[in-house]
Design an enzyme around this catalytic site. Sequence first.
Site, PDB file in Angstrom:
ATOM      1  N   TYR A 192     -23.899 -37.801 -89.294  1.00  0.00           N
ATOM      2  CA  TYR A 192     -25.025 -38.882 -89.164  1.00  0.00           C
ATOM      3  C   TYR A 192     -24.578 -40.287 -89.815  1.00  0.00           C
ATOM      4  CZ  TYR A 192     -27.691 -34.450 -88.373  1.00  0.00           C
ATOM      5  OH  TYR A 192     -28.001 -33.317 -87.781  1.00  0.00           O
ATOM      6  N   TRP A 209     -31.434 -43.165 -90.584  1.00  0.00           N
ATOM      7  CA  TRP A 209     -32.435 -42.401 -90.155  1.00  0.00           C
ATOM      8  C   TRP A 209     -33.898 -42.639 -90.829  1.00  0.00           C
ATOM      9  CZ3 TRP A 209     -28.082 -40.929 -87.892  1.00  0.00           C
ATOM     10  CH2 TRP A 209     -27.954 -40.215 -86.765  1.00  0.00           C
ATOM     11  N   TRP A 243     -36.968 -40.855 -91.316  1.00  0.00           N
ATOM     12  CA  TRP A 243     -37.587 -39.966 -92.421  1.00  0.00           C
ATOM     13  C   TRP A 243     -36.591 -39.664 -93.284  1.00  0.00           C
ATOM     14  CZ3 TRP A 243     -39.977 -34.683 -91.480  1.00  0.00           C
ATOM     15  CH2 TRP A 243     -39.223 -33.576 -91.000  1.00  0.00           C
ATOM     16  N   ASP A 244     -35.399 -39.494 -92.967  1.00  0.00           N
ATOM     17  CA  ASP A 244     -34.210 -39.503 -93.984  1.00  0.00           C
ATOM     18  C   ASP A 244     -34.285 -40.378 -95.074  1.00  0.00           C
ATOM     19  OD1 ASP A 244     -33.326 -38.174 -91.104  1.00  0.00           O
ATOM     20  OD2 ASP A 244     -31.939 -37.286 -92.526  1.00  0.00           O
ATOM     21  N   GLN A 303     -40.070 -41.183 -86.075  1.00  0.00           N
ATOM     22  CA  GLN A 303     -40.233 -40.096 -86.782  1.00  0.00           C
ATOM     23  C   GLN A 303     -41.387 -40.068 -87.751  1.00  0.00           C
ATOM     24  OE1 GLN A 303     -36.261 -39.805 -88.762  1.00  0.00           O
ATOM     25  NE2 GLN A 303     -35.695 -37.889 -87.361  1.00  0.00           N
ATOM     26  N   GLY A 309     -38.669 -34.444 -85.822  1.00  0.00           N
ATOM     27  CA  GLY A 309     -37.556 -34.056 -86.834  1.00  0.00           C
ATOM     28  C   GLY A 309     -37.182 -32.796 -86.992  1.00  0.00           C
ATOM     29  N   ASP A 346     -36.265 -30.964 -84.459  1.00  0.00           N
ATOM     30  CA  ASP A 346     -35.398 -31.058 -83.151  1.00  0.00           C
ATOM     31  C   ASP A 346     -35.532 -29.660 -82.149  1.00  0.00           C
ATOM     32  OD1 ASP A 346     -34.770 -33.093 -84.562  1.00  0.00           O
ATOM     33  OD2 ASP A 346     -32.858 -33.229 -83.942  1.00  0.00           O
ATOM     34  N   ARG A 367     -25.672 -25.853 -83.785  1.00  0.00           N
ATOM     35  CA  ARG A 367     -26.364 -26.856 -83.247  1.00  0.00           C
ATOM     36  C   ARG A 367     -27.443 -26.524 -81.875  1.00  0.00           C
ATOM     37  NH1 ARG A 367     -27.181 -31.693 -85.730  1.00  0.00           N
ATOM     38  NH2 ARG A 367     -27.154 -32.527 -83.747  1.00  0.00           N
ATOM     39  N   TRP A 399     -32.887 -25.647 -86.112  1.00  0.00           N
ATOM     40  CA  TRP A 399     -34.453 -25.574 -86.903  1.00  0.00           C
ATOM     41  C   TRP A 399     -35.014 -24.120 -86.225  1.00  0.00           C
ATOM     42  CZ3 TRP A 399     -36.694 -28.634 -89.999  1.00  0.00           C
ATOM     43  CH2 TRP A 399     -36.249 -29.938 -90.429  1.00  0.00           C
ATOM     44  N   GLU A 409     -26.961 -29.513 -95.119  1.00  0.00           N
ATOM     45  CA  GLU A 409     -28.292 -29.886 -94.715  1.00  0.00           C
ATOM     46  C   GLU A 409     -29.389 -28.810 -94.201  1.00  0.00           C
ATOM     47  OE1 GLU A 409     -26.777 -30.794 -90.436  1.00  0.00           O
ATOM     48  OE2 GLU A 409     -28.781 -31.952 -89.912  1.00  0.00           O
TER      49      GLU A 409
END
Length: 442
Positions: free
Chosen positions: A32, A36, A38-39, A108, A168, A170, A203, A364, A407
């Site tokens: 990344y 970003w 919210w990051d 986001q 967020g 995903d 992913r 996620w 992550e």
Amino acid sequence: MKIEKDKLLLKARKILENNWRGTHTVPSPDLYPHQWSWDSAFTAIGLANCNRKRAEKELLSMFEGQWKNGLLPHIIFRSKDSYFPGPEYWQNDLSPFAPEIKTSGIVQPPVHAIAALCIYNQSLDRERTKGFLKKLFPQMLEFHRYLLIERDPEKTGLVTIFHPWESGFDNSIRWDEALSRISVQGLPEYGRVDIKKVDKNQRPSNAAYDKYIYLVELMKKSKYDAEAIYKTIPFKIKDVVFSSILYIANKNLIEIARIIGENDDEIRSWIERTKKNYFKYLCPKKVKTRLVYDYDLVSNQVIQKRTSASLIPTYTGLLSQEQAEAVLAWTKHAHFCSEGCIHDHPVVTSIPLSDEESNPLNYWRGPIWININSMPYQGIKNYGFYPEAKKLKDAIIDLVAEHGFHEYYNPLSGEGLGANNFSWTAALLIDLLSEGDDDSFI
Ligand code: 2M8
């Protein structure tokens, strides 16, 4: 596990140092390489504890990407480093509201006002920090206004997302049914970059990416105009996490307005709207579990998928004590990977381990995420469940101390997944470790 707090703090700060690019922090250098939304806000929460000047810069630079209609994009493209979809794909100049700088065209969750208040609260020179709040307040207000007007024509005080990336979370199972109804047509050729950098089993699938790209295509056709998108897009969901975070952010914005002497009437009216509709949409009486879920505006149904998203409402304070207890009981059950597990991390997983859809490796759809633990941690603490909150906090710290700053993590082994040296993991760890005396609330 006995952790050496100072060493861990140092490691976390080093990650943020390495990921700093002069005006902003990248979530991770390889996967990344841009900024970003919210990051950046999570990172600013961490920096508020150790480098307030940089924390302020982080938020101010994020708002450099704000559109004239208030939309705060989820990515600002800050370098030539490869990422797909990049600026040439998003074509933000399709919209008359886009800024000069290249950005994506979606949003986001608005963690920024929460971060801004953290910076003020941690400041050693609050008078000076007021200047920062004064600069940022109108921009945050514009963003919230965009969310509460353009993304909520129903006037519910709840935000509609048009794309899983806006959540967020995903590829969460929360979006499976809504995505399954979408048939992709006329997709442009595209090449994924993420699976060249991270094992593809960790992913989203290619089929999911096809839908992600298709949804962006539809938004581009509408020139990123929310009113036009509302009429055509087949993915329209009142997101429980997004709306909960917006509610908290609005409360923090009221506090900021008080500090800098601004009028807060409009924000108060938004808060009332959310309070009125939160349970009506997200937890109607027919929902037996009493958990708060997302609401699909296309099927007109509550999305009753048990995921960590339903833990975030504890953070709003809107739940009754009884409901908060139900959430707590639920987390203790299958969702904390503790009893009977091969390691000792009672940490919240993205979906229950017991769920047949749970995949310990895939993004996620099973793994542990640090942001999704730190918000319920604050939430259950606010409801007075101190021993449980302390246990969760210790578990988050142990997990990162043992396995590093990843992550996300495999809930069965603790193994780190996705990107390494991940900024929000480092930042939220700094925040937890800086809370003062560890046993202060026992
Ligand atoms: C992930 O999302 C991006 C797309 O925005 C991706 O997969 O390429 C999500 O975990 C999201 O929540 C996060 O903000 C972003 C950067 O860390 O990565």
